[in-house]
Design a protein around this motif. Structure first.
Motif, PDB file in Angstrom:
ATOM      1  N   GLU A 388       0.991  -1.012  -0.240  1.00 10.17           N
ATOM      2  CA  GLU A 388      -0.039  -0.003  -0.112  1.00 10.17           C
ATOM      3  C   GLU A 388       1.117   1.311  -0.002  1.00 10.17           C
ATOM      4  O   GLU A 388       1.650   1.454   0.812  1.00 10.17           O
ATOM      5  CB  GLU A 388      -0.968   0.093   1.345  1.00 10.17           C
ATOM      6  CG  GLU A 388      -1.656   1.216   1.078  1.00 10.17           C
ATOM      7  CD  GLU A 388      -2.883   1.532   2.277  1.00 10.17           C
ATOM      8  OE1 GLU A 388      -2.814   0.338   3.150  1.00 10.17           O
ATOM      9  OE2 GLU A 388      -3.748   2.478   2.413  1.00 10.17           O
ATOM     10  N   ASN A 449      -4.658   4.858  -2.113  1.00 16.07           N
ATOM     11  CA  ASN A 449      -5.828   5.298  -1.626  1.00 16.07           C
ATOM     12  C   ASN A 449      -6.312   6.727  -2.499  1.00 16.07           C
ATOM     13  O   ASN A 449      -5.606   7.657  -3.055  1.00 16.07           O
ATOM     14  CB  ASN A 449      -5.408   6.119  -0.320  1.00 16.07           C
ATOM     15  CG  ASN A 449      -5.055   4.820   0.723  1.00 16.07           C
ATOM     16  OD1 ASN A 449      -5.814   4.025   1.419  1.00 16.07           O
ATOM     17  ND2 ASN A 449      -3.685   4.854   1.172  1.00 16.07           N
ATOM     18  N   GLU A 481      -7.909   2.191  -3.533  1.00 16.16           N
ATOM     19  CA  GLU A 481      -8.846   2.055  -2.344  1.00 16.16           C
ATOM     20  C   GLU A 481      -9.789   3.077  -2.353  1.00 16.16           C
ATOM     21  O   GLU A 481      -9.398   4.495  -2.044  1.00 16.16           O
ATOM     22  CB  GLU A 481      -7.925   2.090  -1.033  1.00 16.16           C
ATOM     23  CG  GLU A 481      -6.851   0.756  -1.058  1.00 16.16           C
ATOM     24  CD  GLU A 481      -6.144   0.625   0.297  1.00 16.16           C
ATOM     25  OE1 GLU A 481      -6.092   1.511   1.051  1.00 16.16           O
ATOM     26  OE2 GLU A 481      -5.186  -0.174   0.148  1.00 16.16           O
ATOM     27  N   ASP A 511     -11.738   0.436   1.532  1.00 17.02           N
ATOM     28  CA  ASP A 511     -10.809   0.724   2.795  1.00 17.02           C
ATOM     29  C   ASP A 511     -11.530   0.846   4.151  1.00 17.02           C
ATOM     30  O   ASP A 511     -12.667   1.371   4.040  1.00 17.02           O
ATOM     31  CB  ASP A 511     -10.125   2.107   2.178  1.00 17.02           C
ATOM     32  CG  ASP A 511      -8.933   2.164   3.062  1.00 17.02           C
ATOM     33  OD1 ASP A 511      -8.583   1.015   3.749  1.00 17.02           O
ATOM     34  OD2 ASP A 511      -8.142   2.987   3.016  1.00 17.02           O
ATOM     35  N   LYS A 532     -11.289  -4.162   2.793  1.00 13.54           N
ATOM     36  CA  LYS A 532     -10.273  -4.149   3.858  1.00 13.54           C
ATOM     37  C   LYS A 532     -10.910  -3.881   5.245  1.00 13.54           C
ATOM     38  O   LYS A 532     -11.412  -2.959   5.691  1.00 13.54           O
ATOM     39  CB  LYS A 532      -9.100  -3.021   3.673  1.00 13.54           C
ATOM     40  CG  LYS A 532      -8.409  -3.092   2.250  1.00 13.54           C
ATOM     41  CD  LYS A 532      -7.390  -1.994   2.049  1.00 13.54           C
ATOM     42  CE  LYS A 532      -6.138  -2.350   2.727  1.00 13.54           C
ATOM     43  NZ  LYS A 532      -5.111  -1.563   2.412  1.00 13.54           N
ATOM     44  N   GLU A 568      -6.348  -5.089   8.222  1.00 13.09           N
ATOM     45  CA  GLU A 568      -5.473  -3.776   8.253  1.00 13.09           C
ATOM     46  C   GLU A 568      -5.065  -3.771   9.688  1.00 13.09           C
ATOM     47  O   GLU A 568      -5.715  -4.162  10.656  1.00 13.09           O
ATOM     48  CB  GLU A 568      -6.251  -2.550   8.141  1.00 13.09           C
ATOM     49  CG  GLU A 568      -6.521  -2.122   6.620  1.00 13.09           C
ATOM     50  CD  GLU A 568      -7.285  -0.777   6.660  1.00 13.09           C
ATOM     51  OE1 GLU A 568      -6.271   0.000   6.217  1.00 13.09           O
ATOM     52  OE2 GLU A 568      -8.400  -0.725   6.854  1.00 13.09           O
TER      53      GLU A 568
HETATM   54 MG    MG Z   1      -5.742   2.736   2.471  1.00 18.10          MG
END
Ligand code: MG
Ligand code: C2E
Ligand code: MG
Length: 611
Positions: A388, A449, A481, A511, A532, A568
């Motif tokens: 990421e 992201n 994400e 996310d 996630k 996560e």
């Molecule tokens: Mg993220």
């Protein structure tokens, strides 16, 4: 003017002589030359005739019995009706003294006898010409006077008209000035006028030791909702009603103004005590806690009020308004429907944020951002499947600033758009470099992201395509994400956008799943590859173990929708074990690695590290 052309209308002559022969001779001679002649043979008759029908000229003999010429002349001159008739004396005596007397009693000329008729005519014509000239002059004067009078009247009319125009102009001017300084809807003073009053209060405050004033900054809490749901006409009526209420809650000396939209300010002058300002704010809030009657309906709108107390420290009105605004925002942040009084700490915080904003703008130009990469590990093989990309800001003062401290400001200011674009470009290009260098990196992906502001850009898809084309990165190697809120915000438009992204073979994850408000019934409509699981849920595993329902549910949900689950914030072996048992496909977290700089991430790939 020659002899025989004396004024055509002035030819009426009276001859006065006691000797009939003289009369006859003169009369005949003059009549023959075109004069109208009347005769009088003594003074008394002369006076009578002259008075009855005044001649244009009198030829008057001096020596007459009863009344001599001098006396007749004096009498003529004494009478208003005859005083202007010119008198020429006729005299047999060529005597100096008599001549003087002739003039002193009012004669204009004299002729001595025996006379030559030509001389008489010349003298008569001379006098008649004078008389005519006089008449002309007086006529002229009369006309002049009339003209002057007319002109005066005209002038007076023009002046009157002008005055009216000036008055009208002044009126328009006043109206314009009023319009320029007042709000058209409520009639309240507007921002410029409010600032003027505030400036004066500041000056008074500098001069007078005990002078107290305060500014209230009022923002309606529900105006936008009312305006949007009931329409502008209702919104307008509400604003008018609010302005009435605000005036009711303040005194005559105070200035109630409308700054813009639903923002009002009140300048409270000549306060006895600083607590008076709070009193007014509370009165307003109390009044606004009741419904407001707007003809056809009742509405409720609370308000948030910022209070600033005037002080010598303030140099200008803008600063006072700024602080009142800051305090109002604080009141809103504390839950609306309340007041907050400005203090230094509020300012420092706001100043800090606005400094960050300024720095952030420069940061884009100066390329002060960098990316860290956190490995994402497969829970079945224990190998790295991707990274990421997480942005950091290398501030010129040496600090490395993390996204939590600047992403929100970047979103608010729109700066997230260029920042996000840079992140996307950089992450793609970095992964491509690794793939070119290390063959097994070809199977890795990079997760980037996105912000809501980015996907709202009409050209987002074009930018995405360009970046993929420029970096030559395979779409399958990129994962974007999104958050739940981003999905829910725009309904069908989002589904369409996500499909376009998928056409590039780019993968999608949601996310921080579980922290937003996504309606589960919609979830299947989005072409998403992975959920996630938010760190806060993963944390719960340590206390609840495998019975941790929420984690279990998210994993089950993902699988039933044909998606993968990625955990996560995995920090402990225990969390890892339970996630494995629950069938979670992948994970990231400090247990494996913190977000790493570029070199460290590269060495993890090169070493083919495994957990
Ligand atoms: Mg993220
Ligand atoms: P996120 O996307 O949920 O990123 C994960 C965050 O959790 C990262 O924080 C990461 O450093 C942190 N983290 C990872 N493992 C652990 C762990 O085991 N324990 C703990 N306590 N934390 C862990 P970071 O880098 O500070 O980023 C915070 C958030 O900022 C991100 O949350 C993401 O929402 C946002 N963000 C980061 N980079 C970008 C970006 O390029 N664009 C946008 N729009 N947002 C970004
Ligand atoms: Mg997250």
């Amino acid at each position: 003017m020659n002899n025989h052309s004396s004024h055509p209308f002035l030819r009426n002559i009276l001859v006065v002589d006691d000797i009939p022969d003289n009369l006859r001779v003169l009369s005949a001679a003059l009549t023959g030359r075109g004069y109208q002649v009347r005769c009088a043979k003594n003074g008394a008759m002369a006076l009578l005739t002259a008075k009855k029908e005044p001649p244009h000229l009198i030829l008057l003999d001096i020596k007459m019995p009863d009344m001599d010429g001098y006396e007749v002349c004096e009498k003529l001159k004494a009478d208003k009706q005859t005083c202007d008739i010119p008198v020429i004396f006729l005299s047999a005596f060529d005597d100096v003294l008599d001549k003087v007397k002739a003039f002193s009693v009012g004669g204009v000329d004299y002729i001595t006898k025996p006379f030559q008729i030509e001389e008489v005519v010349v003298r008569i014509d001379h006098q008649l010409a004078l008389q005519a000239a006089k008449a002309e002059i007086s006529q002229f004067n009369a006309e002049l006077e009339q003209k002057v009078q007319q002109r005066t009247i005209e002038l007076e009319r023009v002046i009157h008209q002008l005055n009216q125009e000036i008055a009208q102009h002044q009126h328009t001017q006043q109206e314009l000035t009023h319009q320029a300084l007042h709000d058209a809807l409520t009639g309240l003073p507007n921002r410029p006028l409010f600032k003027e009053h505030l400036q004066k209060a500041l000056q008074r405050c500098q001069r007078k030791e005990d002078y107290l004033f305060s500014v209230l900054f009022i923002d309606l809490d529900r105006f936008k909702i009312i305006n949007d749901s009931w329409g502008h006409a209702v919104g307008d009526r509400l604003l008018v009603e609010i302005s009435r209420i605000l005036k009711e809650c303040s005194r005559k000396v105070d200035t109630v103004a409308r700054l813009s939209g639903d923002e009002f300010t009140i300048l409270l002058e000549d306060l006895q005590d600083t607590s008076d300002a709070v009193g007014v704010a509370e009165r307003i809030l109390e009044r606004l806690s009741f419904s407001i009657d707007l003809e056809e309906r009742k509405v409720f709108t609370g308000a948030s009020i910022g209070i600033v107390l005037g002080s010598k420290q303030y140099q200008n009105s803008e600063d006072v308004l700024r602080d009142a605004d800051i305090a109002m925002y604080r009141a809103k942040a504390l839950g609306k429907g309340r007041h907050a009084t400005f203090d230094r700490e509020m300012y420092t915080q706001t100043a800090y944020l606005s400094q960050i904003e300024t720095d952030l703008r420069l940061a884009i130009e100066r390329r002060e951002f960098l990316l860290h990469y956190q490995p994402i590990v497969s829970l079945t093989t224990g190998t790295v499947i991707g990274f990421e990309a997480l942005v950091r800001w290398q501030h010129p003062d040496g600090r490395l600033i993390y996204p939590n401290d600047f992403i929100e400001i970047a979103e608010d200011t729109g700066l997230i758009v260029p920042i996000g674009e840079w992140v996307l470009q950089e992450a793609c290009s970095q992964l491509k470099i690794w793939q070119d260098k290390i063959p097994h990196a070809l199977s890795l992906h990079v997760s980037v992201n996105l912000s809501g502001r980015q996907i709202q850009q009409f050209d987002f898809i074009d930018k995405l395509k360009n970046i993929l084309a420029n970096t030559k990165l395979n779409g399958e190697s990129l994962r974007l994400e999104l958050t739940e809120t981003m999905l829910m915000d725009r309904g069908n438009r989002t589904i369409q956008l996500l499909s376009q992204i998928k056409e590039q073979h780019v993968q999608l994850s949601i996310d921080d799943f579980g922290t937003g408000y996504s309606s589960l019934s919609y979830l299947h409509r989005f072409p998403v590859n992975a959920l996630k699981i938010d760190r806060s849920f993963v944390n719960l595993i340590d206390s609840q173990g495998e019975s941790c329902e929420i984690v279990k549910t998210i994993i089950t949900l993902a699988h039933s929708l044909g998606m993968k689950a990625i955990a996560e914030g995995v920090e402990t072996p225990n969390q890892l074990m339970h996630l494995r048992n629950l069938g979670c496909e992948a994970a990231q977290g400090y247990f494996f690695a913190k977000p790493l700089n570029c070199q460290m991430a590269e060495s993890i790939i090169a070493n083919n590290q495994q957990w």
